[in-house]
Enzyme design. Structure first.
Site, mmCIF file in Angstrom:
data_model
loop_
_atom_site.group_PDB
_atom_site.id
_atom_site.type_symbol
_atom_site.label_atom_id
_atom_site.label_comp_id
_atom_site.label_asym_id
_atom_site.label_seq_id
_atom_site.Cartn_x
_atom_site.Cartn_y
_atom_site.Cartn_z
ATOM 1 N N GLY A 182 -17.595 -1.750 19.075
ATOM 2 C CA GLY A 182 -16.568 -2.415 19.847
ATOM 3 C C GLY A 182 -15.537 -1.429 20.349
ATOM 4 N N ASN B 100 -10.014 1.443 2.815
ATOM 5 C CA ASN B 100 -9.698 1.261 4.229
ATOM 6 C C ASN B 100 -10.223 2.422 5.069
ATOM 7 O OD1 ASN B 100 -8.516 -1.174 3.778
ATOM 8 N ND2 ASN B 100 -6.420 -0.493 4.037
ATOM 9 N N THR C 132 0.848 -1.189 0.000
ATOM 10 C CA THR C 132 0.000 0.000 0.000
ATOM 11 C C THR C 132 0.884 1.239 0.000
ATOM 12 O OG1 THR C 132 -1.705 -1.194 1.231
ATOM 13 C CG2 THR C 132 -1.845 1.213 1.213
ATOM 14 N N CYS D 246 -3.362 -2.604 8.748
ATOM 15 C CA CYS D 246 -3.811 -1.763 7.623
ATOM 16 C C CYS D 246 -4.545 -0.500 8.045
ATOM 17 C CB CYS D 246 -4.701 -2.587 6.690
ATOM 18 S SG CYS D 246 -3.832 -3.911 5.825
ATOM 19 N N PHE E 204 -6.837 -6.650 -1.199
ATOM 20 C CA PHE E 204 -7.959 -6.398 -0.305
ATOM 21 C C PHE E 204 -8.203 -7.653 0.539
ATOM 22 C CE2 PHE E 204 -8.485 -3.838 -4.124
ATOM 23 C CZ PHE E 204 -8.624 -2.563 -3.580
ATOM 24 N N LEU E 205 -7.119 -8.164 1.109
ATOM 25 C CA LEU E 205 -7.172 -9.408 1.871
ATOM 26 C C LEU E 205 -7.462 -9.125 3.339
ATOM 27 C CD1 LEU E 205 -3.963 -11.137 0.416
ATOM 28 C CD2 LEU E 205 -6.318 -11.292 -0.437
ATOM 29 N N GLY F 54 -7.918 -2.161 14.717
ATOM 30 C CA GLY F 54 -6.465 -2.236 14.864
ATOM 31 C C GLY F 54 -5.898 -2.957 13.660
#
Length: 442
Positions: free
Chosen positions: A249, A204, A121, A256, A148-149, A253
C-alpha cells in the site's frame, strides 16, 4: 481494585473503560478540561468501535468516573496507570514531558503501596530511571506494562490479547498487574523493566519493517511484470512469515509506528549503533505515500487544474485518527501543484478538515467527492469504500477515469470493466482476479 488512569487519549480511554467493565473502580484523569467534560457526558472524541457504548455503560454503573487533575482530592488507589502521549521531538526522540508531569502530579502525596503501571511507550531504560530516582522517599513500585492495541480493534485486543507483558523487579507490583488482568485468557510474559520496554518498540519496528518489505517487493513486481497478489499469497503460506501485514500500500501511519520507529532509530544512534535496516524502513515508507502522485504525473500532462478525488483520510480503517496519514501528505502536494482536490472519509472527515488546505473540499458522502473528477485515489480501505457503488462512481467521473488503488483493495478486472484506468501497486500483469485463476486449477 481501585485504578487511576492518567491520560485520556486513545489508550487511556480504552484502558479506563475496559478495566471498569472487568469490575474495577476506575478514575480517569486528564489535564484537558474539555476532554474531561466530554467524557463525563459519555461523549468520546475518538472513533473506536464499541468504545462509546462501553464508556456509557460503565459510567452509568458507577465503576468509571472522569476528573480534571486539579479536581482530584482523593487517594489514587492501588494502581496508577500512565497513558499519556509520548510524541516525537524534532530529533525523533520520544518527548517524555507528559509522562514526567503525570508522575510528578501523582506521586507528591502518594500512597506507598501504589503501583505505577506504564502504558505509555517510553524508550528502553526510562523505567529504571523512574523507579530508582525518586527523591526523598522509597523507590516507586514500577511496572512496564506496554499495550498492543490496534486502533479499530482496541477493545477486542484488550480482552483477547496475544500476550500480557509485565516488566518489573518488584514481586508485589507484578502480582498487582496480574490481578488487574484477572479473567483475561492470555499468556503472561514477565521480564525486567528495560526488556519489556524494548518488546514494545521492537514489535512496532518489526511490523513496520514487514510492511515496508512487502512494499519493496510490490515495486519490484511492477518492474519485472509479476503480480504482487500471487507473490504475497505465496510467501504468506510460509508459517514463518504469515499473512499479517503482507498487503502492499501507500505506507503506514498513525500514532505508533512512525514515532516509535523514529524513536528507536534515535535510541540506536545515541547508543553508538547505526540501525541501517530501520532507517531504510523509514525511507521506504516516505516513498510509498507519494506513489499516487508519481502515477498521476505520469498519466496526465500537468496536475495544475486537474480534478482529483481521495477516498479515505484516516491512516487505516475503523478509526478517525489522521496522525501521520499518507493521504494528508498526498493531498497537500497535489494542492501545491494546482490540483482541485475533494476528499471523503466516513469517520475522519471532520477531524481532517482542519489539517488540510482550505481549498480541499471535504465531504461526508463518497459520491460528492467524485463528481466530475478525472483521477481518483483510494487511500484507506474502509469497508464503505471497498463496497461502494463503483458503477455509480464511474458514471460520476470524467474520462480517463484514472483510479489509483493505494491499498490494493479493489478487483482490477471489475474496475476495468466499469471503465476505470486501474492502477494498483505491484499489479501491472494482473488482468483477472487471483481467485478466478486459482479456480481454473481446482
Amino acid at each position: 481494585m481501585k485504578v487511576t488512569v492518567v491520560g485520556l487519549g486513545h489508550v487511556g480511554q480504552v484502558a479506563a473503560a475496559t478495566l471498569a467493565k472487568s469490575g474495577h473502580d476506575v478514575l480517569g484523569v486528564d489535564i484537558n478540561q474539555h476532554r474531561v467534560i466530554s467524557l463525563q457526558g459519555c461523549e468520546t472524541f475518538i472513533f473506536e468501535p464499541g468504545l462509546h457504548e462501553l464508556i456509557r455503560e460503565t459510567s452509568q454503573s458507577g465503576r468509571l468516573r472522569f476528573l480534571h487533575n486539579e479536581d482530584v482530592d482523593e487517594q489514587l488507589g492501588d494502581i496508577l496507570m500512565i497513558a499519556t502521549g509520548t510524541p516525537p521531538s524534532d530529533t525523533g526522540a520520544a518527548d517524555l514531558s507528559q509522562v514526567h508531569s503525570a508522575l510528578k502530579w501523582a506521586t507528591v502525596d502518594r500512597n506507598d503501596h501504589l503501583v505505577v503501571a506504564m502504558k505509555s511507550t517510553v524508550p528502553p531504560g526510562t523505567g529504571i530511571r523512574i523507579a530508582k530516582n525518586r527523591k526523598g522517599g522509597s523507590p516507586i513500585k514500577y511496572v512496564a506494562n506496554p499495550e498492543f492495541l490496534r486502533e479499530g480493534h482496541a477493545i477486542n485486543d484488550w480482552f483477547h490479547p496475544d500476550r500480557i507483558v509485565i516488566g518489573s523487579e518488584d514481586p508485589v507490583a507484578e502480582r498487582a498487574i496480574r490481578s488487574l488482568h484477572q479473567g483475561i485468557q492470555a499468556p503472561f510474559m514477565v521480564t525486567d523493566i528495560t526488556s519489556a520496554e524494548m518488546i514494545k518498540y521492537a514489535s512496532n519496528a518489526f511490523l513496520a519493517t514487514k510492511i515496508s518489505f512487502i512494499n519493496e517487493i510490490a515495486s519490484l513486481c511492477d518492474r519485472v511484470g509479476a503480480s504482487i497478489d500471487d507473490v504475497g499469497a505465496g510467501i504468506a503460506m510460509d508459517p514463518r512469515i504469515g499473512v499479517s501485514s503482507m498487503s502492499p500500500g501507500i505506507g503506514y501511519g498513525g500514532s505508533c509506528f512512525p514515532k516509535d520507529v523514529r524513536a528507536l532509530d534515535y535510541l540506536a544512534l545515541t547508543n553508538g549503533y547505526n540501525f541501517e535496516l530501520l532507517r531504510s524502513v523509514i525511507t521506504v515508507n516516505n516513498r510509498q505515500r507519494m506513489l499516487p502522485l508519481h502515477a498521476i504525473r505520469e498519466r496526465f500532462s500537468k496536475i495544475s487544474g486537474l480534478r482529483v478525488g481521495v477516498l479515505g483520510l484516516a491512516f487505516k480503517p475503523d478509526t478517525n485518527d489522521i496522525r501521520e496519514a499518507p493521504s494528508l501528505d498526498l493531498i497537500k502536494v497535489l494542492v501545491n501543484e494546482g490540483a482541485e482536490v475533494s476528499a471523503f472519509d466516513p469517520a475522519a472527515w471532520e477531524s481532517a478538515a482542519g489539517s488540510l488546505p482550505s481549498s480541499v473540499k471535504v465531504v461526508d458522502d463518497p459520491l460528492d467527492a467524485v463528481i466530475d473528477i478525472q483521477a481518483l485515489v483510494v487511500a484507506t480501505e474502509w469497508e464503505q469504500i471497498v463496497t461502494a457503488n463503483w458503477a455509480k462512481i464511474s458514471q460520476c467521473m470524467k474520462p480517463p477515469r484514472f483510479l489509483f488503488d493505494g491499498r490494493n483493495a479493489l478487483d482490477p478486472p471489475t474496475m476495468e470493466t466499469l471503465g476505470f484506468e486501474y492502477h494498483g501497486i505491484g499489479r501491472r500483469r494482473q488482468t483477472r482476479s487471483s481467485s478466478e485463476r486459482n479456480d481454473e486449477h481446482n
